[in-house]
Every structure is written in structure tokens, then in C-alpha cells.
Design a protein around this motif. Sequence first.
Motif, PDB file in Angstrom:
ATOM      1  N   SER A  20       5.462  -1.064  19.154  1.00 14.26           N
ATOM      2  CA  SER A  20       5.812  -1.990  18.155  1.00 14.26           C
ATOM      3  C   SER A  20       4.636  -2.434  17.393  1.00 14.26           C
ATOM      4  N   LEU A  37      -0.956 -10.320   1.903  1.00 11.07           N
ATOM      5  CA  LEU A  37      -0.590  -9.106   1.829  1.00 11.07           C
ATOM      6  C   LEU A  37       0.454  -9.026   3.012  1.00 11.07           C
ATOM      7  N   TRP A  38       1.775  -9.006   2.894  1.00  3.07           N
ATOM      8  CA  TRP A  38       2.391  -9.226   4.041  1.00  3.07           C
ATOM      9  C   TRP A  38       3.028  -7.783   4.781  1.00  3.07           C
ATOM     10  N   ASP A  39       2.880  -7.754   6.009  1.00  2.08           N
ATOM     11  CA  ASP A  39       3.493  -6.624   6.622  1.00  2.08           C
ATOM     12  C   ASP A  39       4.742  -7.114   7.513  1.00  2.08           C
ATOM     13  N   SER A  41       6.613  -5.632   9.471  1.00  2.00           N
ATOM     14  CA  SER A  41       7.142  -4.615  10.655  1.00  2.00           C
ATOM     15  C   SER A  41       7.612  -5.604  11.689  1.00  2.00           C
ATOM     16  N   VAL A  45      10.684  -5.673  15.027  1.00  2.00           N
ATOM     17  CA  VAL A  45      10.707  -5.560  16.423  1.00  2.00           C
ATOM     18  C   VAL A  45      11.653  -6.834  17.027  1.00  2.00           C
TER      19      VAL A  45
ATOM     20  N   ILE B   3       4.044  -7.006  -0.379  1.00  2.00           N
ATOM     21  CA  ILE B   3       4.220  -6.131   0.647  1.00  2.00           C
ATOM     22  C   ILE B   3       3.118  -5.104   1.214  1.00  2.00           C
ATOM     23  N   ASP B   4       2.510  -5.061   2.201  1.00  2.00           N
ATOM     24  CA  ASP B   4       1.595  -4.317   2.810  1.00  2.00           C
ATOM     25  C   ASP B   4       2.219  -3.077   3.281  1.00  2.00           C
ATOM     26  N   HIS B   7       0.426  -0.700   6.196  1.00  2.00           N
ATOM     27  CA  HIS B   7       0.576  -0.888   7.423  1.00  2.00           C
ATOM     28  C   HIS B   7       1.800  -1.157   7.922  1.00  2.00           C
ATOM     29  N   PHE B   8       3.156  -0.939   7.063  1.00  2.00           N
ATOM     30  CA  PHE B   8       4.351  -1.149   7.438  1.00  2.00           C
ATOM     31  C   PHE B   8       4.851   0.114   8.136  1.00  2.00           C
ATOM     32  N   THR B   9       5.021  -0.560   9.254  1.00  2.00           N
ATOM     33  CA  THR B   9       5.782   0.622  10.392  1.00  2.00           C
ATOM     34  C   THR B   9       7.154   0.097  10.994  1.00  2.00           C
ATOM     35  N   PRO B  10       8.026   0.383   9.915  1.00  2.00           N
ATOM     36  CA  PRO B  10       9.375  -0.111  10.487  1.00  2.00           C
ATOM     37  C   PRO B  10      10.036   0.686  11.672  1.00  2.00           C
ATOM     38  N   ALA B  12       8.667   2.579  14.168  1.00  2.00           N
ATOM     39  CA  ALA B  12       8.059   2.408  15.341  1.00  2.00           C
ATOM     40  C   ALA B  12       8.114   1.127  16.080  1.00  2.00           C
ATOM     41  N   SER B  13       8.289  -0.004  15.070  1.00  2.00           N
ATOM     42  CA  SER B  13       8.343  -1.421  15.393  1.00  2.00           C
ATOM     43  C   SER B  13       9.772  -1.540  15.864  1.00  2.00           C
TER      44      SER B  13
END
Lengths: 138, 141
Positions: A20, A37-39, A41, A45, B3-4, B7-10, B12-13
Amino acid sequence: MQLIFAGLSGIIFGLGLILSGMTNPAKVKGFLDITGLWDPSLAFVMGGAILVGVFAFALAKKRGQTILGESISLPDDKQIDRKLVIGALIFGVGWGLAGYCPGPAIASLLSAGLQPVIFTLGMLAGIGLYKIFQSKQT
Amino acid sequence: MIIDWAHFTPLASLAGGALIGLAAAILVLFNGKIAGVSGILGGLIAKQQAAWRWVFIIGLVISPFIYGLVQPLPSTENQTSLLVLLIAGVLVGIGTTASSGCTSGHGVCGLSRGSLRSLVATLSFMFAGFVAVFIVRHLIG
């Protein structure tokens, strides 16, 4: 039997943390950096975990005992007090500073150099300190 | 907020999250226990029912080596100094013990159970995490 399932749970938990992105402190900080700079992801999870978790805990509650026939001990504390909120705020500050929360730090102990080791030592000291403080209060 | 995307990995996350949920499911359905890592560690320190806690922690520690058998471990990046990591660790230890849970205990298991207490804790530590990163990255850094 219980030990086998505890080990299996720990392994799968760790695999999930790695896949994740939770074991990468830079990614965690990227998620917490909402004004930069927002990730996003890591929201996925929690979403994925809860999606599975909701069914598991509903089933556990319905069964009332484990598949191995033992009793289930779910927390029954419902109190929302200062200790809960202030504790969670302190935890959040540490989480934001390090990019590690307890699970990913432990899962990184032998595989990511000295940094998770130092963080974990601090964490164990913090847990111990609070337990001493708690026992002196009661 | 930007939004980055790099690096965004929806996916996999989301998949990793589902595995974390599965791990919590196994622990509650077979052992009747909450998969909260800070709670499991706290129990070890207090020497309560140590065996299953040790085995869970060992599973967590060896998981990268099992992951590595299937595919290379994802790269990690950590630019925090050791002193800050140590202080952060102490804060995490104190905070999770006072509030009886962390991202796994309150955030995953608590929210899955519909616990209002865990929702309050989760919102509190997320908020503090946002503020801490904002201060370090945008005010000091």
C-alpha cells in the motif's frame, strides 16, 4: 492454532503495509501534506482495509465466538474523553514528524536501516513511560 | 492543494489496504483479537498473553522478506534525522497508549466496528498529522 493464525495475520498485515505504500515515510508525509503537493493514496489504504474489515467485524459480532470456538474480546470502552483526544493528537504529531506509525515501523525493523529501529526504540520508551505514569496515578 | 499524480497509487494502495483488512479479519475471526499494532506492543511490554503477540510481531517483521520473494521491495525514502525520529517515536508511544490505539487499532479495526470513539481518535490523529507536516514543510522548511 491461535499462534499460527496470529503469525499469518502479522505476515499478511505487513505485506499489505508494504504494497500500500505505508512503509515509505515519504509517501505517508505526502498524504499528510494536504496544503502542498498532496498524494491521496493512503486514503485508499484505509478505504480498502475498512471495506474488508466491516464484513469481518460484523461476522465476528454475529457469531459471538471465534471460528476456533474461543470468546472474542472486543474493546467495550465507549468513553470519548480528553485522554483519548489529547493522546490521539500527540500520536498524530509523532506520525507526521516521522512518517511512521507503529505497524509500518515494526514491518521495516530489519529491512530499512537504522531509522525505523530508532523510531521503534523511542516508541517502546514512550509506551513504557506512559504505563509507569498510569500506574502511579491509580 | 495540488494532487501529486506522479506518486498517486490508488490500486496498489487499495489492494494493500484490503490485505490489511484481511489480516484484521483473520485475527478477530480466529483469535478474537483486535489487530492494533500499538496495543499488541503495549501488551508485550505489560507481559500480557505474550505468545500470540510475539508471533504477530515476528510475522510483521519478516513480511518484507516474504514480499521480496515474490517481487522487489518498493523503494522507501526517509529524510528525517535520527533525533527527530527518536522524539517522534516517544510521542507515538505516549499518544497511542493514552488513546488506546493507532492507525490500525482505531483507524482500521475501530472504524470497521463502527466505534464512535475510534472515529474521534482517527480524526484527531489525522488532523495533528496534517498540522505537523504543514509546520515542518511549509512554516519551518
